[in-house]
Motif scaffolding. Sequence first.
Motif, mmCIF file in Angstrom:
data_model
loop_
_atom_site.group_PDB
_atom_site.id
_atom_site.type_symbol
_atom_site.label_atom_id
_atom_site.label_comp_id
_atom_site.label_asym_id
_atom_site.label_seq_id
_atom_site.Cartn_x
_atom_site.Cartn_y
_atom_site.Cartn_z
ATOM 1 N N UNK A 179 11.329 -41.005 19.986
ATOM 2 C CA UNK A 179 10.165 -40.550 20.753
ATOM 3 C C UNK A 179 10.505 -39.921 22.088
ATOM 4 N N UNK A 180 11.812 -39.655 22.329
ATOM 5 C CA UNK A 180 12.207 -39.090 23.630
ATOM 6 C C UNK A 180 11.567 -37.724 23.858
ATOM 7 N N UNK A 181 11.606 -36.864 22.837
ATOM 8 C CA UNK A 181 11.063 -35.517 22.997
ATOM 9 C C UNK A 181 9.564 -35.556 23.283
ATOM 10 N N UNK A 182 8.846 -36.409 22.571
ATOM 11 C CA UNK A 182 7.411 -36.535 22.820
ATOM 12 C C UNK A 182 7.154 -37.023 24.238
ATOM 13 N N UNK A 183 8.050 -37.896 24.702
ATOM 14 C CA UNK A 183 7.894 -38.457 26.046
ATOM 15 C C UNK A 183 8.006 -37.409 27.133
ATOM 16 N N UNK A 184 9.080 -36.595 27.089
ATOM 17 C CA UNK A 184 9.229 -35.612 28.173
ATOM 18 C C UNK A 184 8.202 -34.495 28.060
ATOM 19 N N UNK A 185 7.756 -34.212 26.821
ATOM 20 C CA UNK A 185 6.737 -33.184 26.658
ATOM 21 C C UNK A 185 5.393 -33.611 27.237
ATOM 22 N N UNK A 186 5.202 -34.912 27.385
ATOM 23 C CA UNK A 186 3.944 -35.432 27.936
ATOM 24 C C UNK A 186 3.915 -35.378 29.466
ATOM 25 N N UNK A 187 5.046 -35.069 30.073
ATOM 26 C CA UNK A 187 5.085 -34.994 31.537
ATOM 27 C C UNK A 187 4.233 -33.822 32.027
ATOM 28 N N UNK A 188 3.610 -34.000 33.187
ATOM 29 C CA UNK A 188 2.820 -32.935 33.782
ATOM 30 C C UNK A 188 3.259 -32.643 35.203
ATOM 31 N N UNK A 189 2.698 -31.607 35.754
ATOM 32 C CA UNK A 189 3.069 -31.194 37.109
ATOM 33 C C UNK A 189 2.725 -32.251 38.155
ATOM 34 N N UNK A 190 1.791 -33.113 37.856
ATOM 35 C CA UNK A 190 1.392 -34.117 38.842
ATOM 36 C C UNK A 190 2.333 -35.319 38.852
ATOM 37 N N UNK A 191 3.238 -35.415 37.868
ATOM 38 C CA UNK A 191 4.141 -36.560 37.791
ATOM 39 C C UNK A 191 5.228 -36.480 38.852
ATOM 40 N N UNK A 192 5.598 -37.651 39.374
ATOM 41 C CA UNK A 192 6.632 -37.730 40.414
ATOM 42 C C UNK A 192 8.001 -37.408 39.832
#
Length: 605
Positions: A179-192
Motif C-alpha cells: 500500500x506504499x504507492x496508494x499512501x504517497x498518492x494520497x498526500x496533498x499540498x496541505x500536508x506537512x
Amino acid sequence: METSGDTRSAGGAAARSESGEVRSLVGMLRRSVERRGGNTAYGWKDGGEWRTLSYVGLWNRVRDVAAGLARLGVGRGDRVALMSTNRIEWPLVDFAVQSLGAATVPVYPTVEASQVAHILGNSGAKVIFTENARLAERVASVRDEVESLENVVVIEGEYEDALRFSEVEKSGKDEPLEGWEEGWKALGREDLATIIYTSGTTGLPKGAMLTHGNILANLEGIQAALPTNADDVFLSFLPLSHVFERTAGQYNALWAGAATYYAESIDTVPENLREVKPTVMSSVPRLYEKMHDRVRAMVAEGPASRQRIFNAAIEAGKKRYEHETRGEKVPLGLRLKMKLFDRLVFGKLREAVGGRPRFFVSGGAKLDGEVGKFFHAAGVKVMEGYGLTETSPVVACNRLESVRFGTVGKPLENLEVRIGEGGEVQVKGPSVFKGYLDNPEANEAAFTEDGFYRTGDVGELDEEGYLTITDRLKNLLVLSTGKNVAPQPIEAALATAKHISQAVVLGDGKKYVSALIVPDYETVRKTLGVEKDDRELSQDERVRELIQRDLDEACGRFSDYERPKKFELLSRELTQEDGELTPTLKVKNRVVRDRYEDVIQKLYA
C-alpha cells in the motif's frame, strides 16, 4: 490593518506551471522518474571515483528505505530527524520519510548537544539518522531528554544501540511495504513536508513548518523566473539542512529531471567544478568573493601587459552590462571587443568553473554589485536572489534577461511583496509557511493583521519592481548622532578589497562606525614579501596601512558617517566551527561582539 510605510506591491499573478498533476514532493519526484528514468539523478565521489544513481534507481531505493522506516513504526504525522552532511542518503531519507506522510527534520551536524535535544524534543522526532558514530554519540548524550526518540540510525559505520542505514534499507527491500504507492498518492499540498529550525543568533531555534504545497509553489515560482531543464547539471555543496540548497538545489533539480553532483567538501569546490562542469550552482556570496579575489591576485602577479588586457576586458564587460540594463543595443565596436576579450581572457575564467555555466545563484547574504558585474563580464551569470526559511525560501531573484546588480531582482510571480512600516519587506503567497511549531506567541508576531509575513528585513521596491535589501531590522546601527547605518552593504564592499577577507561593522549607540577586519593574510604576505605568521601580521603597522588603503577605496561610495573611522585586525578567520558564522556563513554578531569585547572597547576608548 497596516497602512503606514511604503505599501507598493510587486508580483501577484499566478506562476504558469504544469503543477496540476503534482500534489506532493513525492509526486513531483515520481513524475521525473517516469520522464527521465535512466538519466542520472545524483553523482558523488566514492574512493576517488564518481558514482551515479539514475532516477529509477533513486526511486527504488526511496521505496526500500520507506518500507524499512515503516517497520520501525514511522507513519503519517510522525517526524524523522536527519543529521548529516550532503550525501546520497540525504534525499533517500528525505523522500522516504515524506512518502509515509511523515515530516523530515534536518539537524545541522555542527549544532551542539543542547540544541540537538531541543530540536528532537520540540519536533517529537521518532527516529534520527546520523551520518556517523560521532554524531550518534552526540545524540546519545541527550537521549534521556527526548522521550519521543525510539531509534537512532547510523548512515556510515556503527554505533552501539543504533541501527545501520544499510540494515534499514535491506529490511525494506526484503519486505516491501504493502500500500506504499496508494499512501504517497494520497498526500496533498496541505500536508506537512518538513520542519526546519531557524539558525538564529539568539535564543532557541524555532521550527518553521513547511508543507508540500509551500515548497511546490516556490518551485513553480523559481521555474517561471529561472527555468532549468533535464540537460542541466547541478553542483551541490551548501548544506541540505538549510532550506536554500534543499529547495533551490535538491528539489529544483529533481523537478526538472536534472542531475545533481555532490561536491566532496567546500575546499574541493574548485576541483569539483572542473570535474563536474555544472551548468547551475547555488552558493553564498563568500565563494564568489573568494573566486573574484583569487583571479584578481593571479592577474596582479602577471606581467603589466596581461594586467592591462584583463582590466580592459572587465571594463568592456561592464559597459556591455550598462547598455543592456538601459535596454540599449550594444554598439558594434563593443561587441567586437568582447569577442576578442572572450578569446583572450573570459574563456579561461569560464574554464575555471567548468566551462559551461548557464547561470549560478547567489543567496543567503548580500552580493557586492562589483563582484556580480565582474562575473557577468566573463559570461558567468550570477543571479542574486533573496529569501527566508519561512518563505520556502525564494521571495525574489534576478532573471537572465534582466539582471540588475545591487538588487535581488523582482519578486516571484506567485508572491505579493510590499514595503511596510519602518521599511520592512513583507510577503504573502502560497510559499509562505504555516507557522512555527508549538509557538503561538512567535506566530502572532510573524504576521500582520492582513496576513503578510514580516521578514524582519529592510528593503526598497523601485518603480520597475526590483527589490533591494538593505539589512536586517535588528542589524541596523543607530549612531548616537541619530544617523542610521546598514552594515551589510559596507561589509560586502570591504570583503571584496584585495587584502581583506572578512569584516564586521560596528557602531550601534556610538558616535561613529568602526570595524573588526580579518585580513587576507596570504595576499598580505605576497604584497609585503614577508613570511610572518598571521598573529604577527595582525600587529604589523605595514598591514594596517594596506588595510586602511583598501578600506578608503572600498568605502568611497558610502556617506562619510557610514565609513568606518577606526578598525582593529583579527588574527584569524571567523568560522562556523567556532560558532561565529551561521551555516550560510553569515556572521553571528552577538557572538563576535561578546568574544571580542575587549578589542571593541579599544575602538571606542
